[in-house]
Design a protein around this motif. Structure first.
Motif, short mmCIF file in Angstrom:
data_model
loop_
_atom_site.label_atom_id
_atom_site.label_comp_id
_atom_site.label_asym_id
_atom_site.label_seq_id
_atom_site.Cartn_x
_atom_site.Cartn_y
_atom_site.Cartn_z
N GLY A 159 -0.47 -3.78 -11.31
CA GLY A 159 -1.23 -4.92 -10.79
C GLY A 159 -0.88 -5.19 -9.34
O GLY A 159 -1.76 -5.51 -8.52
N LEU A 160 0.39 -5.09 -9.00
CA LEU A 160 0.81 -5.28 -7.61
C LEU A 160 0.24 -4.18 -6.71
O LEU A 160 -0.20 -4.45 -5.58
CB LEU A 160 2.35 -5.30 -7.52
N LEU A 161 0.21 -2.96 -7.21
CA LEU A 161 -0.38 -1.85 -6.46
C LEU A 161 -1.87 -2.11 -6.20
O LEU A 161 -2.36 -1.90 -5.09
CB LEU A 161 -0.19 -0.54 -7.21
N ILE A 162 -2.58 -2.58 -7.23
CA ILE A 162 -4.01 -2.90 -7.08
C ILE A 162 -4.19 -3.98 -6.02
O ILE A 162 -5.05 -3.88 -5.15
CB ILE A 162 -4.61 -3.36 -8.43
N PHE A 163 -3.35 -5.02 -6.09
CA PHE A 163 -3.44 -6.11 -5.12
C PHE A 163 -3.20 -5.60 -3.70
O PHE A 163 -3.96 -5.91 -2.78
CB PHE A 163 -2.44 -7.22 -5.44
N LEU A 164 -2.14 -4.84 -3.51
CA LEU A 164 -1.81 -4.34 -2.17
C LEU A 164 -2.90 -3.42 -1.62
O LEU A 164 -3.26 -3.50 -0.44
CB LEU A 164 -0.46 -3.63 -2.19
N LEU A 165 -3.43 -2.55 -2.48
CA LEU A 165 -4.50 -1.65 -2.05
C LEU A 165 -5.74 -2.45 -1.66
O LEU A 165 -6.33 -2.22 -0.60
CB LEU A 165 -4.84 -0.65 -3.16
N ALA A 166 -6.10 -3.41 -2.49
CA ALA A 166 -7.28 -4.22 -2.22
C ALA A 166 -7.11 -5.01 -0.92
O ALA A 166 -8.02 -5.03 -0.07
CB ALA A 166 -7.55 -5.17 -3.39
N PHE A 167 -5.96 -5.63 -0.74
CA PHE A 167 -5.75 -6.43 0.46
C PHE A 167 -5.71 -5.55 1.71
O PHE A 167 -6.25 -5.92 2.76
CB PHE A 167 -4.47 -7.25 0.34
N LEU A 168 -5.09 -4.38 1.62
CA LEU A 168 -5.03 -3.47 2.76
C LEU A 168 -6.43 -3.03 3.18
O LEU A 168 -6.76 -3.03 4.37
CB LEU A 168 -4.17 -2.26 2.41
N ILE A 169 -7.27 -2.69 2.22
CA ILE A 169 -8.64 -2.27 2.53
C ILE A 169 -9.40 -3.41 3.19
O ILE A 169 -10.09 -3.21 4.20
CB ILE A 169 -9.36 -1.79 1.25
N ARG A 170 -9.26 -4.62 2.67
CA ARG A 170 -9.97 -5.76 3.23
C ARG A 170 -9.45 -6.13 4.61
O ARG A 170 -10.21 -6.50 5.50
CB ARG A 170 -9.88 -6.96 2.27
N PHE A 171 -8.14 -6.02 4.80
CA PHE A 171 -7.54 -6.32 6.09
C PHE A 171 -8.00 -5.32 7.15
O PHE A 171 -8.37 -5.70 8.27
CB PHE A 171 -6.01 -6.32 5.98
N ILE A 172 -8.00 -4.04 6.81
CA ILE A 172 -8.47 -3.01 7.75
C ILE A 172 -9.93 -3.24 8.10
O ILE A 172 -10.34 -3.11 9.26
CB ILE A 172 -8.22 -1.60 7.17
N ASN A 173 -10.73 -3.61 7.10
CA ASN A 173 -12.14 -3.91 7.36
C ASN A 173 -12.27 -5.04 8.38
O ASN A 173 -13.08 -4.97 9.30
CB ASN A 173 -12.84 -4.28 6.05
N LEU A 174 -11.47 -6.09 8.22
CA LEU A 174 -11.53 -7.22 9.15
C LEU A 174 -11.13 -6.83 10.57
O LEU A 174 -11.66 -7.37 11.54
CB LEU A 174 -10.65 -8.37 8.67
N LEU A 175 -10.19 -5.90 10.69
CA LEU A 175 -9.74 -5.47 12.02
C LEU A 175 -10.85 -4.77 12.81
O LEU A 175 -10.85 -4.80 14.04
CB LEU A 175 -8.53 -4.55 11.90
N PHE A 176 -11.80 -4.16 12.10
CA PHE A 176 -12.87 -3.44 12.77
C PHE A 176 -14.11 -4.29 13.04
O PHE A 176 -15.08 -3.80 13.59
CB PHE A 176 -13.27 -2.20 11.96
N LEU A 177 -14.07 -5.56 12.67
CA LEU A 177 -15.22 -6.44 12.87
C LEU A 177 -15.04 -7.28 14.14
O LEU A 177 -13.93 -7.66 14.48
CB LEU A 177 -15.39 -7.37 11.66
#
Length: 174
Positions: A4-22
């Motif tokens: 569950g922690l791995l899922i959370f970290l992966l999800a947050f990392l993907i969303r954070f990287i997406n925000l950096l490119f906007l």
């Protein structure tokens, strides 16, 4: 729980990287309904001290406006931080989806978690000022408590939690 922690970290990392490119300039990034949610939240929609006339407030449910007003207050109206907090909540939703799938079939929980963490729709929606992310969070919580009641045969208080979160989700989006 490590999964569950791995899922959370992966999800947050993907969303954070997406925000950096906007390009998160409020004037150019927020369009149509996003601008509507942002501005109405700034004008205290559905609160006793609202600057908006009562006739306008019959169109939408108040929950998302309260949510964004709270995030705007918390982040000093910084769009990037509002979207970071929203991405955090969306990452928790991915973990809840992971846990719900685990109730139904343990073989599917990992795949459900990974698919939700990497879902392009969830990633894009978490980077927009709309009611979808917070609605999905509360609706997923409702499903979690319902599934926990059904599959674990726990006490009746889980049904009350299910109903509470379903009610909150309806308060956000009917």
């Amino acid at each position: 729980m490590r999964l569950g922690l791995l899922i959370f970290l992966l999800a947050f990392l993907i969303r954070f990287i997406n925000l950096l490119f906007l390009d998160l300039d409020i004037e150019t990034y927020l369009i149509e309904d996003q601008k509507f949610y942002w501005e109405w939240s700034l004008r205290s929609a559905y609160l006793p001290w609202s600057e908006l006339p009562g006739e306008l407030l019959t169109e939408r449910m108040p929950g998302s406006f309260w949510f964004f007003a709270f995030l705007q207050w918390l982040s000093n109206e910084n769009l990037f931080f509002v979207l970071i907090l929203q991405s955090f909540i969306d990452s928790i939703t991915c973990v809840i989806i992971f846990l719900c799938a685990g109730f139904i079939n343990k073989k599917y929980e990992f795949f459900a978690g990974i698919f939700s963490a990497c879902s392009p729709l969830m990633v894009v929606i978490s980077s927009q000022i709309l009611s979808d992310t917070i609605f999905l969070f509360f609706f997923s919580c409702s499903l979690y408590f319902l599934l926990k009641f059904i599959y674990r045969n726990d006490s009746i208080y889980l049904l009350f939690l299910c109903a509470l979160f379903l009610g909150i989700s309806a308060f956000i989006r009917a």
